[in-house]
Each structure stands twice: as structure tokens, then as C-alpha cells.
Write an enzyme that holds these catalytic residues in place. Structure first.
Site, PDB file in Angstrom:
ATOM      1  N   ASP A 168       0.780  -1.107   0.142  1.00  0.00           N
ATOM      2  CA  ASP A 168       0.126   0.008  -0.012  1.00  0.00           C
ATOM      3  C   ASP A 168       1.113   1.118  -0.065  1.00  0.00           C
ATOM      4  O   ASP A 168       1.803   1.574   0.719  1.00  0.00           O
ATOM      5  CB  ASP A 168      -0.958  -0.098   1.042  1.00  0.00           C
ATOM      6  N   GLU A 206       1.789  -0.112  -5.008  1.00  0.00           N
ATOM      7  CA  GLU A 206       0.987   0.923  -5.263  1.00  0.00           C
ATOM      8  C   GLU A 206       1.742   2.242  -5.305  1.00  0.00           C
ATOM      9  O   GLU A 206       2.230   2.796  -4.186  1.00  0.00           O
ATOM     10  CB  GLU A 206      -0.440   0.927  -4.212  1.00  0.00           C
TER      11      GLU A 206
HETATM   12  C1  GLC Z   1      -4.095   3.611  -0.529  1.00  0.00           C
HETATM   13  C2  GLC Z   1      -5.267   2.380  -0.408  1.00  0.00           C
HETATM   14  C3  GLC Z   1      -6.484   3.089   0.068  1.00  0.00           C
HETATM   15  C4  GLC Z   1      -5.935   3.448   1.465  1.00  0.00           C
HETATM   16  C5  GLC Z   1      -4.747   4.309   1.465  1.00  0.00           C
HETATM   17  C6  GLC Z   1      -4.359   4.568   2.819  1.00  0.00           C
HETATM   18  O1  GLC Z   1      -4.391   4.349  -1.347  1.00  0.00           O
HETATM   19  O2  GLC Z   1      -5.451   1.881  -1.890  1.00  0.00           O
HETATM   20  O3  GLC Z   1      -7.619   2.190   0.142  1.00  0.00           O
HETATM   21  O4  GLC Z   1      -7.103   4.204   2.047  1.00  0.00           O
HETATM   22  O5  GLC Z   1      -3.671   3.824   0.731  1.00  0.00           O
HETATM   23  O6  GLC Z   1      -3.804   3.445   3.366  1.00  0.00           O
END
Ligand code: GLC
Length: 534
Positions: free
Chosen positions: A201, A274
Site C-alpha cells: 500500500d 501501489e
Molecule cells: C491506498 C489504498 C487506500 C487507503 C490508503 C491508505 O491508497 O488503496 O484504500 O485508504 O492507501 O492506506
């Protein structure tokens, strides 16, 4: 060299709250995913599932605020259910990717409770604590993604702590080797249980500039569509350039160490990241020697105008920029902006499917993409997403409505009251309704996934752009010894003829499939995949 499963396969994201409920509480659970395993492997035909967080959590951010990384929240089941799920998915040949929330914990995690208890606590430095600025205000001008300053004052110990997201999601200090060790133990915990990899994440957030300088105001110059906050209006957060609060170069040695850990397992496990950064910075996450992320998520399609020019240049640019051996990947919708909310809009969902799946590289589907679910309107009083509540316009609820499996009140998702309402036209868009309609979007996805699996040129071949009339994107996929494929997408307003021959294997309108053509004629908003005669 043969390709690996994460190169030839297709990843499918599951947001467990919204997939399948088995105990009637209106919230999906791990047993529900297992119940739908045949849908994933057989009906749809994906290769890997990435499961969003199911760890114990107060659910301030629906699980992205973790209190224990090595357990399952009772809402979703328990470790024994997880083991059954993992075995059930593996039996069906599906790989399982867990979501690892590395940047922050919940403020109710025992680590943070200890850290906050006293400046002298041994875990104080597991998080990022700073003295106030001389005027008593926050240490610098950093902002939280989810609204407001990124610093929260702690009255009891007289310091601020950093939170890049909610105040109840304090950022860990990854410069502290104890944090790395603890998190690597978490990684080992799940790898030892047999998971196939992780999706990290907000992976670029974990290393901040060690001196904590103020961020400069945003120069609203063109972004290449990668950087979060630069490519769409995220309210006040977009007023700053996020130069110092993330993506410090020290992040790379950390991910190399993480990769070595994954590689030490047999078979090696994978890392997806991500990462929302402009191209050059994003590419760095593959690692100089391809020794960091296997698949740093590439979100650029989400933010690119749906025109042949824009998308063609994007694909060419990425194909040209990838270091030798780096494997491309494409996402059309993260779970906060699923295809339901991309620039493709509801009229072009079919075109979007034909854009994503034949491209070179690993595609990631978000559950609901397969049904063509559109973003639901959620009344302000029914909003539950903390982001949408804190920053108007940023809510993600509309993209997280439950999967409709069959017509009826709970949509086959739950026998209770769903935690978010089912989305628009849920009956007609349900899996059961769509399975019976050969022209449904679900059947289009099934046909594309099947074709991709069957044709080596599509899951393993090279990419080459073709000359095409204005408004049309056309390209070839070719693999040695296999039939080549030609993909033609008409983003324009009039029918176009393209000098491409072959058998129409899949088309957006489905009616012409199986036809052999010498010159493909593609109607506006339509697309075809042609397979060469062999
Ligand atoms: C990322 C996730 C999201 C979450 C954020 C904080 O963007 O995809 O769902 O709220 O991280 O962890």
C-alpha cells in the site's frame, strides 16, 4: 526464458467487504471469497487475486488501519478460515496476493500505544514524532492525503506525530531498523503460510526527507498522469508539490532488502507496489537491477484521455521507457477510481475492456469491472468513506458497492443489509443475469480472458504500434511460432477501415466474432481483436 505466472496472468482485486457475505452481517468475509472461488478461476478465469486488508482493525479506513498484521479481523473470519481460503484458491490454480499496509498502522496498534505512552518508551522512535515549530504549530507545512495537516498534536507528551492519511493512521518510521525487522517478520509470517506475494500500500510514502523541509507550492505544470495529487484535484492536498513527504531515494535500498526476502522463498514470491509518481520516479521502483518491485502499479490509463492519440502515445512511451527486462503492467481502476470512475465513462466500458486486456503486460482488474458496474451515487448522509467525509468530492464509496451475484434485494451478496447499497441496475448487472446474456459485459470479459490465455502473442508477445486513421489505435502482438494478433480500437466518431486481416476473435459488439476479414471495419466506440490465419 520462460515467463512467470505474474507476467502471463491477470490479477483480480477483491475488496473483501464488498465481495460475498456468508454470515448475514452485510459485510463480505473470507469464507465468502472461498464460496466464489469457482467464479474466479472457472467462470471468469483470472490467475491471481489481490485481497484488500482483512487484518484486525477499528475500520477507520476500512482495514487500511491495522492493529495486528498477523491475524484476521473477526468481521472477516479467522486464521483458520484464511488457511482454508488460501488452500481453496491454490487448489484452483489461483495465486494469492495480500495487501500490506506498510506506511502506517492504526493508532490503536499496540506499537503506537507504546510509542505514544512516553517520549522515553522504546517504541517512541517507531513512529515520527517532532517538536512543535517555534510558534507552537506543526513542525512543517505537510498535508495529509485525507485532508488537514499531516501532523497531530499529542497533548500528553507535547509533540506532534506524522500521519500521511488519517490522524488515526500514524506513519511508521522506516528509518528505524526495528520497524523494518518487525515488518519483515510480518512478511515472513504470511509467506510461511504460503501466500504468493504482496501488494504494498502507498509504497512510495514510506521514506520521507530526513530533514522534514516544507513542501513547495505545487507548480501546476503538466504531469504525465502518474503522480497522485498532480493529475487530479485532491483539494488542498494538491496545492503542494509532494517533494519531501514521500519518495526519498532511501526507499530503494529498503525495497531491495524486501525483494531479497521475497526471493529467498521457493518459489520466489512477488511484490506489487501501489505507486503514484511521474514516469521517471515510478520506473525507479523496478529497481536498477530489476531488484525491487516485480510490478510497480501503472495507473496511467486511469488518468489518460480516452483518445487514440493520448492512449497510443502513453503506451508507446511506457514501452519505450521500460528498462530491458522490466515487465509492463496496466490498471484501469484502483479501488478508489475503478473503471466505474475513469474517463471512459459508462458508454465506453466495453472499449475499456478491449483496451486493457490485449495490452502487453500484466493487467489488474478490480472486482466489479467484470460486471461493468458504474459508480454509484451515494447520498452525503450515507457516506462512510473517511476521505469523502473529510474532503468533499473524494469519496470512494460509490466504487465500493457490493458485487451483485443475482437479482434480488441482497443481490446474493448478503442475506442482511449490505454495508453500502447495491449499485445502480444491480439486478441487470448481476452475475446470474449477465451469464444468460451472450452480449453481456461479463461474457465479453470472459471471452477476452480466455483469448488472452489461449494466444501466446497476447500473454507473452511483443507490442508494435500500427499506422491507423485518426481516432483509431491499432497495434500488433506477436510471439515466435504463434499466431499474431491485431488489436484495433476506434475512439473516433465515424466508422474506420483498417488494413488488418484475420479472424475476429473478440469484438466489443460480439456479433461479428468468428468472421474472417481482409480489412477490418470498426464502428465508432468499437474495438476488435483479430487473430492471424495460421
Ligand atoms: C491506498 C489504498 C487506500 C487507503 C490508503 C491508505 O491508497 O488503496 O484504500 O485508504 O492507501 O492506506
Amino acid at each position: 526464458m520462460g515467463l512467470e505466472w505474474w507476467q502471463t496472468g491477470v490479477v483480480y482485486q477483491i475488496y473483501p467487504r464488498s465481495f460475498q457475505d456468508t454470515d448475514g452481517d452485510g459485510i463480505g468475509d473470507l469464507a465468502g471469497i472461498l464460496e466464489r472461488a469457482d467464479y474466479l478461476s472457472g467462470t471468469l478465469g483470472v490467475d491471481a487475486v489481490w485481497v484488500s486488508p482483512f487484518y484486525p482493525s477499528p475500520m477507520d479506513d476500512f482495514g487500511y488501519d491495522v492493529t495486528d498484521y498477523c491475524d484476521v479481523d473477526p468481521l472477516f473470519g479467522d486464521l483458520a478460515t484464511f488457511d482454508r481460503l488460501l488452500a481453496g484458491l491454490h487448489e484452483r490454480g489461483l495465486r494469492v496476493i495480500l495487501d500490506l499496509v506498510v506506511n502506517h498502522t492504526s493508532d490503536r496498534h499496540p506499537w503506537f500505544a507504546a510509542s505514544r505512552s512516553s517520549p522515553d518508551d522504546p517504541k517512541r522512535d517507531w513512529y515520527i514524532w517532532r517538536d512543535p515549530a517555534p510558534d507552537g504549530g506543526p513542525p512543517n507545512n505537510w498535508l495529509a492525503v485525507f485532508g488537514g495537516p499531516a501532523w497531530e498534536w499529542d497533548e500528553a507528551t507535547g509533540q506532534y506525530y506524522l500521519h500521511s492519511f488519517l490522524p488515526s493512521q500514524p506513519d511508521l518510521d522506516w528509518r528505524n531498523p526495528e520497524v523494518e525487522e518487525a515488518m519483515f517478520d510480518v512478511v515472513r509470517f504470511w509467506l510461511d503460510r504460503g501466500v504468493d506475494g504482496f501488494r504494498l500500500d502507498v509504497a512510495e510514502f514510506v521514506m520521507k526527507h530526513p530533514d522534514f523541509p516544507d513542501n513547495p507550492p505545487a507548480a501546476r505544470g503538466p504531469s504525465d498522469g502518474g503522480a497522485m495529487g498532480a493529475n487530479r484535484d485532491m483539494g488542498a492536498y494538491s496545492s503542494l508539490e509532494h517533494r519531501y513527504d514521500k519518495d526519498h531515494p532511501d526507499v530503494h535500498p529498503l525495497y531491495r532488502r524486501m525483494r531479497r526476502l521475497l526471493d529467498s522463498y521457493e518459489p520466489a514470491r512477488i511484490a506489487i507496489g501501489e505507486i503514484h509518481l511521474d514516469l521517471e520516479d515510478w520506473l525507479a521502483y523496478y529497481g536498477e537491477d530489476l531488484d525491487e518491485f516485480h510490478l510497480p502499479f501503472n495507473f496511467r490509463l486511469v488518468y489518460t484521455d480516452p483518445t487514440a492519440d493520448a492512449i497510443g502515445s502513453l503506451v508507446d512511451r511506457i514501452e519505450g521507457a521500460l528498462p530491458t527486462g522490466a515487465w509492463p503492467n496496466w490498471v484501469l481502476g484502483p479501488h478508489h477510481a475503478s473503471t466505474r470512475a475513469t474517463r471512459f465513462g459508462p458508454d465506453h466500458l466495453r472499449l475499456a475492456a478491449l483496451l486493457l486486456l490485449p495490452l502487453r503486460g500484466t493487467p489488474t482488474l478490480i472486482s466489479g469491472d467484470d460486471l461493468g458496474l458504474s459508480e454509484a451515487e451515494i447520498a452525503p448522509e450515507d457516506q462512510v468513506d473517511p476521505w469523502g467525509i473529510r474532503v468533499p468530492g473524494q469519496g470512494r464509496d460509490g466504487c465500493r458497492t457490493p458485487m451483485p451475484w443475482e437479482p434480488g434485494p441482497g443481490g446474493g451478496f448478503t442475506t442482511g443489509k449490505p454495508w453500502l447499497p447495491l449499485g445502480p441496475a444491480a439486478d441487470a448487472r448481476s452475475v446470474a443475469a449477465q451469464m444468460g446474456d451472450p452480449h453481456s459485459i461479463l461474457n465479453l470479459y470472459r471471452a477476452l480472458l480466455d483469448l488472452r490465455r489461449r494466444e501466446p502473442s497476447l500473454h507473452a508477445g511483443a507490442y508494435r504500434r500500427l499506422e491507423a486513421p485518426d481516432g483509431v489505435l491499432a497495434y500488433r502482438r506477436e510471439a515466435p511460432g504463434a499466431a499474431g494478433c491485431t488489436v484495433v480500437l476506434n475512439f473516433g466518431e465515424k466508422p474506420e477501415q483498417v488494413g488488418a486481416a484475420g479472424t475476429i476473435a473478440v469484438s466489443t459488439d460480439r456479433r461479428d466474432e468468428g468472421t474472417v476479414v481482409r480489412e477490418a471495419v470498426v464502428a465508432p466506440g468499437q474495438a476488435v481483436v483479430l487473430v492471424d490465419a495460421v
